[in-house]
Design a protein around this motif. Structure first.
Motif, PDB file in Angstrom:
ATOM      1  N   SER A 132       0.828  -1.206   0.000  1.00  0.00           N
ATOM      2  CA  SER A 132       0.000   0.000   0.000  1.00  0.00           C
ATOM      3  C   SER A 132       0.864   1.259   0.000  1.00  0.00           C
ATOM      4  CB  SER A 132      -0.929   0.008   1.221  1.00  0.00           C
ATOM      5  OG  SER A 132      -1.786  -1.120   1.212  1.00  0.00           O
ATOM      6  N   MET A 133       1.984   1.231   0.750  1.00  0.00           N
ATOM      7  CA  MET A 133       2.887   2.382   0.767  1.00  0.00           C
ATOM      8  C   MET A 133       3.550   2.572  -0.595  1.00  0.00           C
ATOM      9  SD  MET A 133       2.646   4.082   3.471  1.00  0.00           S
ATOM     10  CE  MET A 133       3.881   5.215   2.856  1.00  0.00           C
ATOM     11  N   ASN A 134       3.835   1.471  -1.285  1.00  0.00           N
ATOM     12  CA  ASN A 134       4.394   1.582  -2.642  1.00  0.00           C
ATOM     13  C   ASN A 134       3.411   2.304  -3.566  1.00  0.00           C
ATOM     14  OD1 ASN A 134       6.749   0.255  -1.952  1.00  0.00           O
ATOM     15  ND2 ASN A 134       6.007  -1.760  -2.582  1.00  0.00           N
ATOM     16  N   LEU A 135       2.120   1.972  -3.432  1.00  0.00           N
ATOM     17  CA  LEU A 135       1.090   2.656  -4.216  1.00  0.00           C
ATOM     18  C   LEU A 135       1.094   4.151  -3.901  1.00  0.00           C
ATOM     19  CD1 LEU A 135      -1.530   2.978  -5.914  1.00  0.00           C
ATOM     20  CD2 LEU A 135      -2.798   2.351  -3.856  1.00  0.00           C
ATOM     21  N   ALA A 136       1.217   4.489  -2.621  1.00  0.00           N
ATOM     22  CA  ALA A 136       1.222   5.893  -2.213  1.00  0.00           C
ATOM     23  C   ALA A 136       2.387   6.646  -2.850  1.00  0.00           C
ATOM     24  CB  ALA A 136       1.289   5.991  -0.688  1.00  0.00           C
ATOM     25  N   VAL A 137       3.556   6.012  -2.869  1.00  0.00           N
ATOM     26  CA  VAL A 137       4.732   6.642  -3.478  1.00  0.00           C
ATOM     27  C   VAL A 137       4.490   6.879  -4.971  1.00  0.00           C
ATOM     28  CG1 VAL A 137       7.165   6.304  -4.101  1.00  0.00           C
ATOM     29  CG2 VAL A 137       6.377   5.744  -1.802  1.00  0.00           C
ATOM     30  N   ILE A 138       3.908   5.881  -5.642  1.00  0.00           N
ATOM     31  CA  ILE A 138       3.600   6.014  -7.074  1.00  0.00           C
ATOM     32  C   ILE A 138       2.622   7.168  -7.302  1.00  0.00           C
ATOM     33  CG2 ILE A 138       2.457   4.877  -9.034  1.00  0.00           C
ATOM     34  CD1 ILE A 138       3.530   2.199  -7.866  1.00  0.00           C
ATOM     35  N   ALA A 139       1.593   7.242  -6.441  1.00  0.00           N
ATOM     36  CA  ALA A 139       0.572   8.283  -6.590  1.00  0.00           C
ATOM     37  C   ALA A 139       1.141   9.682  -6.367  1.00  0.00           C
ATOM     38  CB  ALA A 139      -0.574   8.027  -5.606  1.00  0.00           C
ATOM     39  N   LEU A 140       2.125   9.800  -5.457  1.00  0.00           N
ATOM     40  CA  LEU A 140       2.759  11.093  -5.216  1.00  0.00           C
ATOM     41  C   LEU A 140       3.770  11.429  -6.304  1.00  0.00           C
ATOM     42  CD1 LEU A 140       3.428  10.910  -1.350  1.00  0.00           C
ATOM     43  CD2 LEU A 140       1.561  12.070  -2.513  1.00  0.00           C
ATOM     44  N   LEU A 141       4.377  10.388  -6.868  1.00  0.00           N
ATOM     45  CA  LEU A 141       5.451  10.581  -7.851  1.00  0.00           C
ATOM     46  C   LEU A 141       4.925  11.008  -9.219  1.00  0.00           C
ATOM     47  CD1 LEU A 141       8.484  10.266  -8.592  1.00  0.00           C
ATOM     48  CD2 LEU A 141       7.998   7.869  -9.106  1.00  0.00           C
ATOM     49  N   LEU A 142       3.825  10.398  -9.651  1.00  0.00           N
ATOM     50  CA  LEU A 142       3.386  10.606 -11.036  1.00  0.00           C
ATOM     51  C   LEU A 142       2.937  12.040 -11.355  1.00  0.00           C
ATOM     52  CD1 LEU A 142       1.684   7.199 -11.889  1.00  0.00           C
ATOM     53  CD2 LEU A 142       3.882   8.084 -12.644  1.00  0.00           C
ATOM     54  N   PRO A 143       2.119  12.705 -10.501  1.00  0.00           N
ATOM     55  CA  PRO A 143       1.802  14.106 -10.819  1.00  0.00           C
ATOM     56  C   PRO A 143       3.048  14.992 -10.908  1.00  0.00           C
ATOM     57  CG  PRO A 143       0.276  13.257  -9.191  1.00  0.00           C
ATOM     58  CD  PRO A 143       1.355  12.225  -9.330  1.00  0.00           C
ATOM     59  N   THR A 144       4.018  14.726 -10.025  1.00  0.00           N
ATOM     60  CA  THR A 144       5.275  15.476 -10.077  1.00  0.00           C
ATOM     61  C   THR A 144       6.019  15.176 -11.372  1.00  0.00           C
ATOM     62  OG1 THR A 144       5.421  15.351  -7.670  1.00  0.00           O
ATOM     63  CG2 THR A 144       7.419  15.981  -8.838  1.00  0.00           C
ATOM     64  N   ALA A 145       6.017  13.902 -11.769  1.00  0.00           N
ATOM     65  CA  ALA A 145       6.685  13.509 -13.010  1.00  0.00           C
ATOM     66  C   ALA A 145       6.024  14.157 -14.224  1.00  0.00           C
ATOM     67  CB  ALA A 145       6.657  11.979 -13.150  1.00  0.00           C
ATOM     68  N   VAL A 146       4.700  14.242 -14.204  1.00  0.00           N
ATOM     69  CA  VAL A 146       3.980  14.902 -15.304  1.00  0.00           C
ATOM     70  C   VAL A 146       4.412  16.364 -15.414  1.00  0.00           C
ATOM     71  CG1 VAL A 146       1.715  15.708 -16.073  1.00  0.00           C
ATOM     72  CG2 VAL A 146       1.983  13.362 -15.249  1.00  0.00           C
ATOM     73  N   GLU A 147       4.509  17.024 -14.252  1.00  0.00           N
ATOM     74  CA  GLU A 147       4.907  18.435 -14.229  1.00  0.00           C
ATOM     75  C   GLU A 147       6.324  18.633 -14.771  1.00  0.00           C
ATOM     76  OE1 GLU A 147       5.314  22.509 -13.391  1.00  0.00           O
ATOM     77  OE2 GLU A 147       3.479  21.304 -13.417  1.00  0.00           O
ATOM     78  N   TYR A 148       7.248  17.756 -14.365  1.00  0.00           N
ATOM     79  CA  TYR A 148       8.657  17.943 -14.720  1.00  0.00           C
ATOM     80  C   TYR A 148       9.014  17.389 -16.095  1.00  0.00           C
ATOM     81  CZ  TYR A 148       9.982  19.941 -10.259  1.00  0.00           C
ATOM     82  OH  TYR A 148      10.103  20.791  -9.186  1.00  0.00           O
ATOM     83  N   THR A 149       8.121  16.606 -16.703  1.00  0.00           N
ATOM     84  CA  THR A 149       8.418  16.069 -18.038  1.00  0.00           C
ATOM     85  C   THR A 149       7.571  16.738 -19.114  1.00  0.00           C
ATOM     86  OG1 THR A 149       6.830  14.266 -17.679  1.00  0.00           O
ATOM     87  CG2 THR A 149       9.142  13.814 -17.152  1.00  0.00           C
ATOM     88  N   SER A 150       6.831  17.786 -18.728  1.00  0.00           N
ATOM     89  CA  SER A 150       5.988  18.499 -19.681  1.00  0.00           C
ATOM     90  C   SER A 150       6.440  19.952 -19.772  1.00  0.00           C
ATOM     91  CB  SER A 150       4.522  18.447 -19.260  1.00  0.00           C
ATOM     92  OG  SER A 150       4.104  17.123 -19.046  1.00  0.00           O
ATOM     93  N   THR A 151       6.107  20.583 -20.862  1.00  0.00           N
ATOM     94  CA  THR A 151       6.420  22.000 -21.012  1.00  0.00           C
ATOM     95  C   THR A 151       5.117  22.778 -21.177  1.00  0.00           C
ATOM     96  OG1 THR A 151       6.695  21.654 -23.397  1.00  0.00           O
ATOM     97  CG2 THR A 151       8.691  21.633 -22.042  1.00  0.00           C
ATOM     98  N   GLY A 152       4.992  23.792 -20.335  1.00  0.00           N
ATOM     99  CA  GLY A 152       3.824  24.654 -20.445  1.00  0.00           C
ATOM    100  C   GLY A 152       2.520  24.037 -20.005  1.00  0.00           C
ATOM    101  N   ILE A 153       2.577  23.020 -19.132  1.00  0.00           N
ATOM    102  CA  ILE A 153       1.329  22.407 -18.665  1.00  0.00           C
ATOM    103  C   ILE A 153       0.636  23.354 -17.675  1.00  0.00           C
ATOM    104  CG2 ILE A 153       2.432  21.143 -16.757  1.00  0.00           C
ATOM    105  CD1 ILE A 153       0.439  18.845 -17.390  1.00  0.00           C
ATOM    106  N   ALA A 154      -0.650  23.520 -17.818  1.00  0.00           N
ATOM    107  CA  ALA A 154      -1.402  24.462 -16.978  1.00  0.00           C
ATOM    108  C   ALA A 154      -1.545  23.924 -15.555  1.00  0.00           C
ATOM    109  CB  ALA A 154      -2.785  24.694 -17.587  1.00  0.00           C
ATOM    110  N   PRO A 155      -1.457  24.818 -14.554  1.00  0.00           N
ATOM    111  CA  PRO A 155      -1.655  24.390 -13.158  1.00  0.00           C
ATOM    112  C   PRO A 155      -3.008  23.721 -12.950  1.00  0.00           C
ATOM    113  CG  PRO A 155      -0.763  26.621 -13.245  1.00  0.00           C
ATOM    114  CD  PRO A 155      -1.115  26.242 -14.649  1.00  0.00           C
ATOM    115  N   GLU A 156      -4.018  24.193 -13.703  1.00  0.00           N
ATOM    116  CA  GLU A 156      -5.358  23.594 -13.579  1.00  0.00           C
ATOM    117  C   GLU A 156      -5.348  22.121 -13.979  1.00  0.00           C
ATOM    118  OE1 GLU A 156      -4.706  26.348 -15.257  1.00  0.00           O
ATOM    119  OE2 GLU A 156      -5.521  27.882 -13.902  1.00  0.00           O
TER     120      GLU A 156
END
Length: 364
Positions: A132-156
């Protein structure tokens, strides 16, 4: 000294902090006294919840314990969120996960291991919690990864993604409660039995439920008031005290909010009840990751203080490292004092890293 006596003595900081607020004492004094006042209030909140659980039965009682297990952190974080301190909230959430996995479980295994050569606990539940903790890490990691691997993504867009992920995490949390209290409750019977026998015998009388409901309401109000004082004085006090902002959010505040649970986990470990101790440490981390953090994301979205799951990458590294070593040590269902030292050493290294890490925007 008995921990309940210590908590009772600490209650003196409630009138001191409130008096300091109205007499306009320095922000540092108000910050420190309100922090000390939260510790006994959190302890009595836990005690009231346990007493009510005795009356309402194991199923509803288990749900109450799960819901109020991290109520102090939830109240403190919500008030900080309402004040616009989104980065403080994120830092406190990651710090709570790290603190429970490393500091609480580390002290429990170390002090319990000094008294007993080896201590055993249920490996099946430990592995389930690890997954379950591994799932939590994945869930916290992916939105951050989306932000850092995208250009110009809207905060919304990140906010919408975070709300969707939060709903998934809350669903998983509800299913874990159903699993532990209904379909596979036998896996958790040992911890429940130990909890009932903690004082050596079962209570001979039924607690007065209305008395404890009243105490729970009063204590919850007290936590809200003290959290308000703490948050109001936070920014000025940390500068006056010379505390790095990120260190304060990740290390100092979670220790204050979790102090009562820390004491419980260590106390039962020293009574050779490691099942219950590990359950408190891992269960609290899971509540933060699968319930408190998602609830705050949704609450922030509702009240117009958007909070997403795009965390500081360094905080995510610290959480991932904590989950990795905690899972590694707890997976065999056996502990000793050296494993406790390894967890504590990891916590100290992480705390030092946060102390020397430059403050991020919104925490300064």
């Amino acid at each position: 000294m008995n921990k309940n006596l210590i908590f009772s003595i600490l209650l003196v900081f409630i009138p001191i902090s409130i008096t300091g607020h109205f007499l306009h004492w320095s922000e540092s004094v108000i910050f420190l006294t309100s922090a000390m006042a939260i510790i006994p209030l959190a302890a009595f909140m836990g005690l009231a919840t346990e007493e009510i659980a005795v009356v309402v039965g194991p199923n509803l009682g288990g749900l109450m314990n799960a819901t109020f297990g991290n109520a102090t952190e939830l109240i403190l974080a919500f008030i900080a969120l309402k004040s616009g301190l989104v980065q403080v909230v994120k830092a406190t959430l990651t710090g709570s996960i790290i603190g429970n996995l490393l500091l609480v479980m580390g002290f429990a295994m170390f002090l319990g291991g000094l008294r007993y050569k080896e201590q055993n606990f249920q490996p099946t539940t430990a592995r389930l919690n690890a997954s379950s903790m591994n799932l939590a890490v994945i869930a916290l990691l992916l939105p951050t990864a989306v932000e850092y691997t995208s250009t110009g993504i809207a905060p919304e867009t990140i906010q919408t993604l975070s709300v969707a992920v939060a709903l998934v995490l809350i669903s998983v949390y509800v299913l874990t409660l159903f699993f532990s209290m209904k379909t596979h409750s036998y896996l958790y019977d040992v911890g429940v039995a130990e909890n009932e026998e903690e004082d050596g015998e079962k209570p001979s009388h039924q607690p007065n439920i209305w008395l404890w409901v009243g105490i729970l309401l009063i204590v919850t109000l007290g936590v809200a008031v003290e959290s308000e004082l703490l948050v109001e004085s936070l920014e000025i006090a940390t500068k006056d005290l010379g505390l790095p902002a990120l260190f304060t959010g990740v290390i100092f505040l979670p220790i204050i909010g979790n102090a009562a649970e820390h004491a419980t986990a260590v106390t039962v470990a020293m009574k050779d009840k490691m099942d219950l101790s590990v359950s408190v440490a891992l269960g609290s981390s899971l509540q933060i990751a699968l319930f408190v953090a998602p609830v705050l994301v949704i609450a922030g979205w509702i009240i117009g203080q958007p909070m997403d799951l795009n965390f500081n990458p360094f905080e995510l590294v610290a959480v991932a490292v904590s989950v990795l070593i905690a899972n590694s040590i707890s997976s065999d269902g056996n502990s000793n004092w050296l494993e406790g030292v390894l967890l504590l050493a990891t916590y100290v290294v992480i705390a030092l890293a946060f102390y020397f890490h430059p403050a991020i925007e919104g925490l300064a």
